[in-house]
Design an enzyme around this catalytic site. Structure first.
Site, PDB file in Angstrom:
ATOM      1  N   ASP A 140       3.570 -11.736  -6.972  1.00 25.18           N
ATOM      2  CA  ASP A 140       2.520 -12.166  -7.887  1.00 25.18           C
ATOM      3  C   ASP A 140       2.996 -13.402  -8.650  1.00 25.18           C
ATOM      4  O   ASP A 140       4.191 -13.560  -8.913  1.00 25.18           O
ATOM      5  CB  ASP A 140       2.164 -11.045  -8.862  1.00 25.18           C
ATOM      6  CG  ASP A 140       1.543  -9.849  -8.156  1.00 25.18           C
ATOM      7  OD1 ASP A 140       0.952 -10.033  -7.076  1.00 25.18           O
ATOM      8  OD2 ASP A 140       1.660  -8.716  -8.687  1.00 25.18           O
ATOM      9  N   ARG A 193      -9.107   3.732  -0.320  1.00 27.28           N
ATOM     10  CA  ARG A 193      -8.247   3.481  -1.487  1.00 27.28           C
ATOM     11  C   ARG A 193      -8.819   2.331  -2.305  1.00 27.28           C
ATOM     12  O   ARG A 193      -9.285   1.330  -1.756  1.00 27.28           O
ATOM     13  CB  ARG A 193      -6.828   3.140  -1.041  1.00 27.28           C
ATOM     14  CG  ARG A 193      -5.873   2.792  -2.178  1.00 27.28           C
ATOM     15  CD  ARG A 193      -4.447   2.594  -1.675  1.00 27.28           C
ATOM     16  NE  ARG A 193      -3.551   2.208  -2.748  1.00 27.28           N
ATOM     17  CZ  ARG A 193      -3.181   0.958  -3.017  1.00 27.28           C
ATOM     18  NH1 ARG A 193      -3.630  -0.035  -2.262  1.00 27.28           N
ATOM     19  NH2 ARG A 193      -2.377   0.691  -4.019  1.00 27.28           N
TER      20      ARG A 193
END
Length: 361
Positions: A228, A298
């Site tokens: 990230d 999910r």
């Protein structure tokens, strides 16, 4: 792994919008088939490979966070104080969003140059293959896109997302303070020089992810391996496992993927590249990915946290000494994102000081 694309190429994103029913197919199309997914073994975390679990109210949290950030770059957070009712409402709104008919979701599709909206996950433009997932990015107010999805019933979505964003800012700010203390800064130094001294100084983006049931999960990926870009990411998931983190080769074993276990009422905290820079490389930004499965749908929610756009992030001066100075050049979050758009996972290397590059050579 599929070849990387130039991050400025938006063609792939537009193609996905013309394949809205892809997740209803009985097989995985070639455009979603990834090679080399098994280049590293996948193991369940046990013993010394157990991902750290930290309770926010632990009196030894500073030491435990330092150890987790140095050795892992990821940990699970319990005792965070976020109300279960809010998380349940958020999950309900996410399911409501992704259950919409394709044509309705496409009303809020990302346009060229717009971060927010429905479509591919942000890193998709770096790869030549599609991922088995769909995403919805919220940077700033969700109002404009929510009105496109539900012209007469958008209020509840906006209220839940905005409340969640505010509590995430407060939690992220608290965690950041702990991380800076663990790097040896005093509270006074944090108040004077920290990149974020108040939740109002924090910039966030909310990423809603949907990983539909897949007919052949071993041949595709939900989210490709990456780090990230921000300081830290707070991830919430709906009780279905799928997140994997990469552990480098060590005394325990070879380079391997660890499946992050689902622990009720916890958040997963990822260290990002800007925190790696801020710590002068002491805290590692964690490489992670998401896999899919045959049975369960999910969902996850990532809150990406960083400084305001004009704030430069540089190595903490206390971590640079006469033997080794700052490893990385100062950079703002937008500058770093633009750099990643050109070189993707080589961005940290590209920011290294020339003396550090010579040292490595």
């Amino acid at each position: 792994m599929p070849s990387l694309k130039d991050g400025s190429d938006a063609t792939l994103g537009q193609q996905r919008l013309h394949q809205p029913n892809i997740f209803q197919l009985d097989s995985v199309p070639d455009s979603y088939v990834w090679s080399d997914l098994d280049s590293h073994p996948i193991i369940d975390p046990t013993g010394p490979d157990s991902i750290p679990l930290i309770v926010l109210t632990d009196p030894n949290i500073v030491q435990k966070v330092r150890k987790a950030c140095e050795e892992w770059g990821v940990f699970q957070l319990a005792g965070h104080g976020i109300k279960t009712d809010l998380l349940n409402k958020l999950e309900s709104q996410i399911n409501r969003l992704f259950a919409l008919p394709a044509h309705q979701k496409l009303r809020a599709a990302k346009s060229n140059g717009d971060v927010s909206g429905y479509g591919l996950v942000p890193i998709s433009s770096f790869f030549s293959k599609f991922m088995w997932s769909e995403g919805f990015t919220i940077s700033g107010s969700p109002l404009q896109h929510a009105q496109k999805l539900w012209p007469n019933d958008y209020t509840s979505f906006c209220e839940v997302v905005e409340e969640y964003n505010e509590v995430m800012k407060r939690l992220a700010n608290r965690l950041l303070q702990v991380m800076l203390l663990s790097l040896g800064l005093s509270q006074e130094e944090i108040n004077q020089t920290g990149p974020i001294r108040d939740p109002n100084d924090m910039s966030t983006a909310i990423q809603l992810n949907s990983y539909p049931v897949c007919p052949d999960p071993d041949r595709t990926i939900g989210l490709a391996a990456h780090t990230d870009s921000g300081l830290l990411t707070l991830l919430y998931q709906n009780g279905i496992s799928g997140l994997q983190v990469l552990r480098p080769k060590d005394d325990i074993g070879p380079t391997r993927w660890l499946t992050v276990p689902v622990v009720p009422n916890t958040f997963i905290i990822n260290i990002g590249d800007l925190m790696h820079i801020l710590s002068n490389g002491r805290f590692r930004s964690v490489v992670h990915r998401a896999v899919v499965n045959r049975v369960h749908h999910r969902i996850s929610v990532g809150c990406f946290c960083g400084p305001l756009a004009d704030v430069k992030v540089a190595p903490v001066s206390k971590l640079a000494g006469p033997e080794r100075g700052p490893v990385y050049r100062p950079v703002t979050w937008p500058e770093y994102q633009r750099l990643r758009g050109k070189v993707f996972d080589k961005a940290l290397q590209a920011l290294k000081m020339q003396d550090e590059v010579k040292r490595e050579d």
